[in-house]
Write a protein that holds these residues in place. Structure first.
Motif, PDB file in Angstrom:
ATOM      1  N   TYR A 189     -17.701  -4.776  -0.147  1.00 18.72           N
ATOM      2  CA  TYR A 189     -18.641  -3.911   0.591  1.00 18.72           C
ATOM      3  C   TYR A 189     -19.833  -4.681   1.144  1.00 18.72           C
ATOM      4  CZ  TYR A 189     -15.656  -0.608  -1.700  1.00 18.72           C
ATOM      5  OH  TYR A 189     -14.539   0.061  -2.111  1.00 18.72           O
ATOM      6  N   THR A 215     -12.717  -8.470   2.232  1.00 22.98           N
ATOM      7  CA  THR A 215     -11.566  -7.709   2.709  1.00 22.98           C
ATOM      8  C   THR A 215     -11.789  -7.199   4.126  1.00 22.98           C
ATOM      9  OG1 THR A 215     -10.155  -5.786   2.279  1.00 22.98           O
ATOM     10  CG2 THR A 215     -12.472  -5.546   1.694  1.00 22.98           C
ATOM     11  N   SER A 217     -10.382  -4.345   4.761  1.00 19.06           N
ATOM     12  CA  SER A 217     -10.012  -2.941   4.554  1.00 19.06           C
ATOM     13  C   SER A 217     -11.157  -1.965   4.764  1.00 19.06           C
ATOM     14  CB  SER A 217      -9.485  -2.738   3.133  1.00 19.06           C
ATOM     15  OG  SER A 217      -8.271  -3.405   2.958  1.00 19.06           O
ATOM     16  N   LYS A 218     -12.382  -2.394   4.577  1.00 19.74           N
ATOM     17  CA  LYS A 218     -13.499  -1.454   4.599  1.00 19.74           C
ATOM     18  C   LYS A 218     -14.250  -1.581   5.927  1.00 19.74           C
ATOM     19  CE  LYS A 218     -11.970  -0.554   0.521  1.00 19.74           C
ATOM     20  NZ  LYS A 218     -12.199  -1.326  -0.682  1.00 19.74           N
ATOM     21  N   ARG A 226      -3.632  -4.343   5.325  1.00 19.50           N
ATOM     22  CA  ARG A 226      -3.576  -5.166   4.101  1.00 19.50           C
ATOM     23  C   ARG A 226      -3.947  -6.616   4.386  1.00 19.50           C
ATOM     24  NH1 ARG A 226      -5.197  -2.851   1.700  1.00 19.50           N
ATOM     25  NH2 ARG A 226      -4.573  -3.821  -0.243  1.00 19.50           N
TER      26      ARG A 226
HETATM   27  C1  PLP Z   1     -11.590  -1.618  -1.710  1.00 20.54           C
HETATM   28  C2  PLP Z   1     -11.852  -2.775  -2.590  1.00 20.54           C
HETATM   29  C3  PLP Z   1     -11.185  -3.966  -2.380  1.00 20.54           C
HETATM   30  C4  PLP Z   1     -10.269  -4.109  -1.212  1.00 20.54           C
HETATM   31  O1  PLP Z   1      -8.973  -4.056  -1.519  1.00 20.54           O
HETATM   32  P1  PLP Z   1      -7.913  -4.386  -0.390  1.00 20.54           P
HETATM   33  O2  PLP Z   1      -6.736  -4.778  -1.173  1.00 20.54           O
HETATM   34  O3  PLP Z   1      -8.456  -5.522   0.419  1.00 20.54           O
HETATM   35  O4  PLP Z   1      -7.724  -3.165   0.431  1.00 20.54           O
HETATM   36  C5  PLP Z   1     -11.454  -5.033  -3.204  1.00 20.54           C
HETATM   37  N1  PLP Z   1     -12.363  -4.946  -4.172  1.00 20.54           N
HETATM   38  C6  PLP Z   1     -13.059  -3.834  -4.379  1.00 20.54           C
HETATM   39  C7  PLP Z   1     -14.113  -3.789  -5.424  1.00 20.54           C
HETATM   40  C8  PLP Z   1     -12.807  -2.711  -3.600  1.00 20.54           C
HETATM   41  O5  PLP Z   1     -13.476  -1.586  -3.822  1.00 20.54           O
END
Ligand code: PLP
Length: 352
Positions: A189, A215, A217-218, A226
């Motif tokens: 984050y 990541t 992802s966020k 992924r």
């Molecule tokens: C969402 C999150 C991730 C990301 O996971 P991905 O596999 O990249 O989607 C990693 N660490 C934390 C603490 C998270 O909350």
């Protein structure tokens, strides 16, 4: 030789928790997985579409273009970099690269639910250190380190509580951790952090025993693709690359990651909007009487204890999907203003 006996899987897998994903509820507002609301930028979707034209071909084995671009974009030495199938994949690779059976992996709890899972899968032993005031207890982590400890995960900000560890305390912690124990700073984050006293983990990479996990992802709106990356000492990064499933960062993910870095300005503007909404959402909840810890992530934590399941059901009834940790609390992603309004309305109407 055993005749007539069935094939069995490892008995210890029975104790591995299932990774819980956000509920899929058609037409609902989804605030359960800390994703960025709204689609990825049009340029990224176009790059993904282009990449599909060649899906009959294997991707680049070393993800060369993505590696080059990521290294340049974040100003890191390519030898220190590994990309992976989400940072969950990289968490697992880190444990696999460092631990043999019975080695220990220390982490705060509650924290990212993948930590105990990837630890157990690798036959290492997870050591959970309770949060203090919803925050990672660095002194507790330190006290939990033994001769068997190989790795410590520190999510900063922490998921699901949104709390942070700050520069002075983290520096002090790193000064005290044995040099042969890898500290993984999980900065999923990072792009939502506005407090200048929350350190960028990259600033600690002069230490051989620090790794920084990030990541797409966020903040980069690519949870479905992924893709994550880790920056560490060259020998650690090499180990992480070695245990990777070949081609697990696929052709589409490689293209999407590059396009997302190209679209950084647009994405960071969206993250900034989230950080403004975060202030409004938390203030409204606190006004209603909820005890919500200050958050530097794109979500809020409501430590509802016994009433967690009830609150969660109330939100579901209003078609708002959040993430419940039964008996502990709920985590709600900060989304677009209208989505947040729906969540706040559910919180307001929850009978207390
Ligand atoms: C969402 C999150 C991730 C990301 O996971 P991905 O596999 O990249 O989607 C990693 N660490 C934390 C603490 C998270 O909350």
């Amino acid at each position: 030789m055993m005749l007539g006996m069935p094939v069995t899987v490892r008995a210890d897998l029975a104790d591995v928790a299932d990774y819980v994903a956000g509920k899929k509820l058609p037409g609902a507002i989804i605030l359960s997985s800390n994703e960025l609301s709204g689609p990825a930028p049009a340029s990224v979707l176009a790059a993904i579409a282009d990449a599909t034209a060649e899906v009959n071909r294997y991707p680049a084995i070393g993800a060369d273009d993505l590696m080059d671009r990521t290294a340049a974009h974040f100003g890191v030495d390519r030898a220190r970099l590994a990309v992976g199938c989400g940072s969950v994949g990289l968490c697992q690779q880190l444990v696999q690269a460092l631990c043999v059976q019975g080695d220990e992996v220390v982490f705060g709890w509650r924290s990212f639910e993948a930590y105990p899972i990837v630890t157990q899968i690798a036959m290492a032993r997870g050591v959970r250190v309770p949060l203090v005031d919803n925050a990672i207890d660095l002194a507790g982590l330190l006290a939990a380190i033994t001769d068997r400890t190989r790795l410590v995960f520190v999510a900063n900000p922490n998921n699901p509580t949104g709390t942070v560890v700050r520069t002075a305390e983290l520096t002090d912690f790193l000064d005290r951790v044995p040099s042969n124990v890898l500290v993984v700073l999980d900065e999923a984050y990072r792009e939502f952090v506005t407090d200048a006293d929350v350190p960028d983990g990259m600033g600690f990479l002069d230490r051989q025993n620090v790794a920084v996990l990030r990541t797409f992802s966020k903040a980069y709106a690519l949870a479905g693709i992924r893709l994550g990356y880790v920056v560490a000492a060259p020998e650690v990064a090499a180990g992480v690359r070695k245990v990777q499933i070949p081609f697990s960062v696929n052709r589409i993910a490689q293209a999407a990651g590059i396009a997302a870095m190209d679209a950084e300005a647009e994405l960071m503007a969206r993250c900034a909007d989230v950080t403004v909404e975060r202030i409004r959402v938390r203030a409204a909840l606190v006004d209603m009487g909820y005890a919500v810890p200050a958050t530097q992530a794109n979500f809020v934590w409501l430590p509802l204890g016994e009433r967690t399941a009830e609150f969660n059901q109330h939100c579901l009834d209003q078609k708002v999907v959040i993430r419940a940790f039964v008996g502990e609390g709920v985590r709600a992603t900060v989304g677009l203003p209208a989505e947040n309004d729906a969540f706040l309305e559910a919180a307001r109407t929850f009978p207390r």
